[in-house]
Design an enzyme around this catalytic site. Structure first.
Site, mmCIF file in Angstrom:
data_model
loop_
_atom_site.group_PDB
_atom_site.id
_atom_site.type_symbol
_atom_site.label_atom_id
_atom_site.label_comp_id
_atom_site.label_asym_id
_atom_site.label_seq_id
_atom_site.Cartn_x
_atom_site.Cartn_y
_atom_site.Cartn_z
ATOM 1 C CG ASP A 218 -2.062 -0.941 1.167
ATOM 2 O OD1 ASP A 218 -2.069 -1.772 0.240
ATOM 3 O OD2 ASP A 218 -2.947 -0.858 2.045
ATOM 4 C CG HIS A 357 2.325 -0.121 4.328
ATOM 5 N ND1 HIS A 357 2.117 -1.051 5.322
ATOM 6 C CD2 HIS A 357 1.165 0.585 4.209
ATOM 7 C CE1 HIS A 357 0.888 -0.911 5.797
ATOM 8 N NE2 HIS A 357 0.277 0.074 5.135
HETATM 9 NI NI NI Z 1 -2.747 3.033 3.304
#
Ligand code: NI
Length: 392
Positions: A218, A357
């Site tokens: 992400d 991430h």
């Molecule tokens: Ni996010």
């Protein structure tokens, strides 16, 4: 023969008297005695000459041996006079590195010289029958150390598709090499065991009972997205990137790289607001602007996992399905490879969606964890795929 000579020969016996014949007989009996006397005198003189006259004045050359070679040299030749010869033959050794190159010229052992088995100096005179031995200085080899190394295995990829399974585990090989202690040069490498390639099978069709998991990233693209792509490439596995429209607009080439590598690109809003706090128009704008940058996508992962019925309905109207995760590695909070790996180990199960991430901060440890995470998942029999393939 002339006629005159012939007549003289014929006349001679007629002139010889008996007295003359007797004298001649006596003379012929004394001749051997006289010859022996002369020989004895000559021998005595020679012996006197041999002992009284210095040898060098008689014998102007001597026969000597140098390293076994027989040489005739002027008498009274001194060793120092052999310098051109001895310099040629006798040199100090050098220190060599493991490849045979000289490290220190002349720093090996000194050359040795012996005269008839004893010491020899520059002023020693070579006499008849002398034997001079000249031994070259010896080279010295630097120290050698043995280094054991692992030969990494390679990956073989078979087939095509977004589901990647490990068909055959790789096995590293072993080799040892020999290195010079001083030079650090490598001289010899012995392969003790060849590495065995890992074989990855790619497919788009699920096998019955196949355990699938999806890796998701992400908040990118960001400064560490390339490192994440590189790490995924080492294991030839696909991932799903939930990107921010604003970040994607600023780095369109990275989006292209993701797509080219077979990764899936999905919507994570324009700039990461809590979508449940925005008006419908604002949410619509967040999702549509992002879609304009990344192209068509199927899933929306709302920032913070924050959603409500209104968001679900609005997303559905834009043909987006909400997707969350089943394993939160908290990699943004714990930038630690082992932490991330342990979270995956604890939460992995068939159908797992693993959250990591690639944007939003330092993601070096996330990138470093990827090969370990993938290897562990493969070792547990998991296949790795995209969210779209996982959720069908
Ligand atoms: Ni996010």
């Amino acid at each position: 023969m002339t006629a005159a000579g012939g007549s003289e020969y014929l006349r001679a016996p007629q002139r010889t008297s008996r007295r003359t014949l007797r004298r001649r007989r006596r003379q012929s009996r004394r001749r051997p005695l006289r010859t022996a006397a002369w020989a004895a005198a000559t021998l005595v003189c020679s012996l006197i000459a041999f002992f009284l006259v210095p040898t060098g004045h008689v014998n102007t050359r001597v026969i000597v041996q140098i390293n076994g070679a027989v040489l005739s040299l002027p008498a009274r030749t001194m060793v120092s006079q052999l310098q051109p010869l001895s310099a040629l033959l006798a040199r100090p050794g050098s220190v060599l590195d493991i490849t045979g190159d000289v490290i220190q010229l002349g720093a090996g052992t000194e050359p040795q010289r012996q005269l008839d088995g004893g010491p020899v100096s520059a002023t020693s005179t070579l006499a008849e029958g002398d034997s001079l031995l000249i031994r070259q200085g010896e080279h010295m080899l630097e120290g050698i150390r043995r280094v054991a190394q692992t030969i990494p295995y390679q990956y073989e990829v078979k087939g095509k598709g977004s589901i990647v399974s490990l068909a055959q585990a790789g096995a590293p090989g072993k080799r040892e090499l020999f290195k010079g202690v001083a030079s650090n040069k490598e001289a010899a490498v012995f392969v003790l065991r060849q590495a065995q390639n890992a074989v990855l099978q790619k497919s788009n069709a699920r096998a019955p009972g196949q355990k699938l998991v999806a890796l998701t990233f992400d908040d990118g693209p960001g400064a560490y997205t390339q490192a994440v792509l590189d790490a995924l490439a080492t294991r030839h596995v696909p991932a799903t990137f939930f990107v921010l429209g604003s970040a994607a607009a600023a780095n369109k080439s990275m989006i292209e790289k993701m797509r080219a590598a077979g990764h899936e690109i999905e919507n994570h809003s324009w700039n990461h607001p809590d979508l449940t706090t925005l008006s419908e128009e604002q949410v619509r704008s967040q999702l549509k602007r992002t879609a304009e940058v990344i192209g068509s996508s199927r899933y929306l992962r709302p920032p913070y996992g924050s959603s409500n019925d209104a968001l679900k309905k609005l997303a559905a109207g834009l043909d987006l399905r909400l997707v969350f995760w089943t394993v939160d590695t908290l990699d943004w909070k714990h930038q630690d490879v082992n932490w991330i790996l342990n979270k995956v180990k604890a939460g992995a199960k068939p159908g797992a969606i693993i959250l990591m991430h690639d944007g939003g901060g330092n993601r070096k440890q996330t990138a470093a964890a990827i090969p370990l995470v993938v290897d562990w998942l493969f070792s547990q029999g998991y296949s790795i795929t995209t969210v779209k393939q996982l959720l069908g």
